[in-house]
Design an enzyme around this catalytic site. Structure first.
Site, PDB file in Angstrom:
ATOM      1  N   ILE A  19     -22.026  -7.080  22.439  1.00 45.96           N
ATOM      2  CA  ILE A  19     -22.320  -5.688  20.975  1.00 45.96           C
ATOM      3  C   ILE A  19     -21.443  -4.617  22.926  1.00 45.96           C
ATOM      4  CG2 ILE A  19     -23.204  -3.672  20.254  1.00 45.96           C
ATOM      5  CD1 ILE A  19     -22.578  -6.644  18.240  1.00 45.96           C
ATOM      6  N   THR A 192     -34.737  -5.940  36.962  1.00 48.69           N
ATOM      7  CA  THR A 192     -33.292  -5.023  36.742  1.00 48.69           C
ATOM      8  C   THR A 192     -32.886  -5.202  38.365  1.00 48.69           C
ATOM      9  OG1 THR A 192     -33.106  -4.349  35.140  1.00 48.69           O
ATOM     10  CG2 THR A 192     -31.587  -3.510  36.780  1.00 48.69           C
ATOM     11  N   VAL A 242     -31.423   0.172  18.553  1.00 49.15           N
ATOM     12  CA  VAL A 242     -31.330   1.863  17.257  1.00 49.15           C
ATOM     13  C   VAL A 242     -30.513   0.610  15.601  1.00 49.15           C
ATOM     14  CG1 VAL A 242     -29.393   2.924  19.071  1.00 49.15           C
ATOM     15  CG2 VAL A 242     -28.487   0.683  18.177  1.00 49.15           C
ATOM     16  N   CYS A 381     -16.507 -22.610   2.121  1.00 51.70           N
ATOM     17  CA  CYS A 381     -16.056 -23.920   1.814  1.00 51.70           C
ATOM     18  C   CYS A 381     -16.888 -25.425   0.912  1.00 51.70           C
ATOM     19  CB  CYS A 381     -16.734 -23.792   3.002  1.00 51.70           C
ATOM     20  SG  CYS A 381     -16.211 -25.499   4.382  1.00 51.70           S
ATOM     21  N   GLN A 385     -16.811 -26.446  -2.569  1.00 52.19           N
ATOM     22  CA  GLN A 385     -16.921 -27.909  -3.520  1.00 52.19           C
ATOM     23  C   GLN A 385     -18.797 -28.459  -4.279  1.00 52.19           C
ATOM     24  OE1 GLN A 385     -17.093 -30.117   0.504  1.00 52.19           O
ATOM     25  NE2 GLN A 385     -14.402 -29.376   1.386  1.00 52.19           N
ATOM     26  N   GLU A 405     -18.223 -36.881   1.819  1.00 50.42           N
ATOM     27  CA  GLU A 405     -18.894 -36.482   2.584  1.00 50.42           C
ATOM     28  C   GLU A 405     -20.702 -37.114   2.190  1.00 50.42           C
ATOM     29  OE1 GLU A 405     -19.569 -32.862   6.136  1.00 50.42           O
ATOM     30  OE2 GLU A 405     -18.822 -32.736   3.355  1.00 50.42           O
ATOM     31  N   HIS A 508     -13.204 -19.433   4.348  1.00 50.56           N
ATOM     32  CA  HIS A 508     -13.908 -18.601   4.889  1.00 50.56           C
ATOM     33  C   HIS A 508     -13.739 -16.932   5.331  1.00 50.56           C
ATOM     34  CE1 HIS A 508     -16.814 -21.682   6.599  1.00 50.56           C
ATOM     35  NE2 HIS A 508     -15.862 -22.764   6.520  1.00 50.56           N
ATOM     36  N   GLU A 510     -15.139 -14.231   5.235  1.00 50.21           N
ATOM     37  CA  GLU A 510     -16.159 -13.795   6.251  1.00 50.21           C
ATOM     38  C   GLU A 510     -15.824 -13.470   7.086  1.00 50.21           C
ATOM     39  OE1 GLU A 510     -18.119 -17.891   6.219  1.00 50.21           O
ATOM     40  OE2 GLU A 510     -16.406 -16.894   5.098  1.00 50.21           O
TER      41      GLU A 510
END
Length: 536
Positions: A19, A192, A242, A381, A385, A405, A508, A510
């Site tokens: 990020i 750190t 946040v 996807c 099916q 499958e 897909h 997304e």
């Protein structure tokens, strides 16, 4: 000349390096710079395509068909760029390429070693990604934490880049955690300090420290870190928890992180105009509505397995001023007896992708419930099916309808192996992957969702498809094939037109959604779910 920024992590994993890297990329892009970004993953797998979602999370697919780390989804969504196969590099890829060259004799009889051959290959991958995109800046994130044995060749390559490219063209950013000890009432900087000490022992001196924290970091703490880690106090950047990820670029900008980067790299670029992003943050923090979506999956114990789906739903919600409440439903636990109680309160039902037979019958029960009760539904996807299998069983009357499958011996194999997949033995990298065109049928809900375009481009990741020998039978029973490949051979989208919204797609959607530009099919689904809620 291209500038190189390297992002490493210390103390703990999952600290938010991706990020931070994506947020910095957005800030630099908004300064008018051309930015690209890549992720180094030190595992020995060639790619994550065959890895369990429980271990890796989502596999993110790029336009050119690369199966990559989920961080590339963050990169694309934040920076609004389309990445490629050079944007994700693993140890497995590096060693495979070096061994290929050795077998071809390209090293002219030399003893092949980690230094220089492996490190040179790593550097070549960095420079190729920059050259292919003609980037002003390339940001490279190294997965894992400093001190991991797997990442040592990558860190050595990063160290060498400073000498190769010059100190004005290379920058190192180190992300760490500052834990707060409640009993002591103070933040602890020692982890750190030790992480930076480890990094410096490898020859890398960080220019910026990004410290992850739950609470504000005092100036005294920043000064202490600056002194012991040998960075400027203003280069100690706080990354506080946040409410929304979309606040992070603005938080980094408020601490002048992008200006520090530009100063070090001698980049003459105007200040980043974040007006649009600030408006997005304001919208996200003040959503007035709420829409409940039942996400019926088999990997729900690890939400990262569906992270792009969740983000795409949120993006669509933004356009309707609605927060999205995800009801995580384990498909293994759904039965005909409990499905109404379990998902009956949902405003919309989404069945995402997956592989294998575990939890399949639960997915089918969720789809049946959505169809019979006219609850807005989106299948993706495997979800598409299973929507076809459910339709075959309960509408067409093929009681043994199934997928080759999950049951290779099924009589009515509504879902079958794609013809070009029949003789493939290797599982890795052999699916139908990447961006493909889809021709839409006019007058359908699908076409309306896409703004009545004729052809759209979407990303795929599958090996099985709808069996075309059943197409006419299903059409006669009311299923509309609203999207197909341009040659009409592959079913891409199906829908039931008389329902509020019952659409399922083989691709897909997304994967191409953006916070300021939601994917249109998902937006249509969320809009229908919100309308369904408001009509109750």
């Amino acid at each position: 000349m291209t500038k190189y920024i390297f992002v490493t992590g210390g103390v703990v994993s999952s600290i938010g390096k991706g990020i931070v890297a994506a947020s910095l990329g957005r800030l630099l892009k908004n300064r008018g710079l051309k930015v690209t970004i890549q992720k180094f993953d030190p595992y020995i797998n060639v790619d994550p395509g065959t890895m369990s979602p429980y271990q890796h999370g989502e596999v993110f697919v790029t336009d050119d068909g690369a199966e990559t780390d989920l961080d590339l989804g963050h990169y694309e969504r934040f920076i609004d760029i389309n990445l490629n196969k050079y944007s994700n590099v693993t140890t497995g890829k590096i060693y495979s390429e070096v061994l290929r060259k050795e077998r071809k004799g390209e090293y002219l009889g030399a003893t092949v070693q980690v230094i220089p051959h492996i490190t040179n290959e790593i550097k070549e991958k960095i420079m190729r990604a920059a050259k292919m995109t003609d980037a002003d800046v390339i940001i490279t994130e190294v997965g894992g934490t400093v001190g991991d044995i797997e990442s040592l060749p990558f860190l050595e390559a990063l160290r060498q880049m400073k000498a190769d490219m010059g100190s004005d063209n290379v920058m190192y950013i180190h992300t760490t955690l500052i834990p707060y000890l409640k009993a002591a009432g103070e933040m602890k900087t020692k982890p750190t300090q030790h992480s930076v000490k480890e990094l410096r022992s490898l020859g890398i001196q960080p220019n910026i420290l990004v410290v992850r924290t739950e609470l504000p970091v005092s100036q005294n703490t920043k000064n202490k870190l600056a002194q012991f880690c040998d960075v400027n106090p203003e280069a100690v950047i706080e990354s506080r928890d946040v409410e929304t990820l979309y606040s992070i670029p603005l938080a980094l900008q408020a601490q002048n992180m992008d200006q520090i980067v530009c100063d070090h790299l001698k980049l003459d670029a105007p200040a980043a105009d974040m007006t649009e992003w600030r408006a997005l943050e304001e919208k996200v923090l003040n959503l007035k509505k709420k829409t409940k979506i039942a996400l019926v999956g088999k990997y729900v114990e690890l939400p990262d397995a569906y992270i792009s789906v969740v983000e795409a739903l949120k993006h669509a919600g933004f356009d309707f001023d609605s927060d999205i409440e995800i009801d995580w439903v384990d498909s293994q636990e759904l039965t005909a007896e409990n499905v109404a109680e379990r998902i009956g309160s949902a405003d919309g039902i989404l069945v995402p992708g997956g592989f294998g037979d575990r939890g399949i019958e639960g997915k089918i029960e969720a789809i049946r419930f959505a169809r019979e009760n006219d609850v807005p539904f989106l299948g993706i996807c495997l979800g598409m099916q299973m929507a076809c299998v459910e339709f075959g069983r309960n509408v067409v009357g093929l009681e043994d309808a199934g997928s080759a499958e999950t049951n290779p011996d099924v009589t009515n194999n509504i879902i079958d192996l794609m013809a070009d997949q029949e003789n493939i033995e290797n599982l890795g990298g052999t699916l139908r992957l990447g961006l493909y065109p889809c021709k839409l049928k006019k007058g359908t809900k699908t076409a309306a969702a896409y703004g009545n375009e004729d052809v759209v481009q979407e990303r795929h990741r599958h090996r099985y498809e709808f069996n075309n020998k059943y197409r006419q039978l299903f059409e006669e029973n009311g299923l509309v094939f609203s999207g197909v490949s341009p040659d009409n051979r592959l079913v891409e989208i199906v829908e039931i037109p008389e329902k509020q919204f019952f659409v399922a797609c083989q691709f897909h959607p997304e994967l191409i959604s953006r916070p300021n530009r939601p994917q249109r099919l998902i937006k249509g689904f969320v809009g229908a779910a919100l309308a369904n809620k408001e009509s109750k």
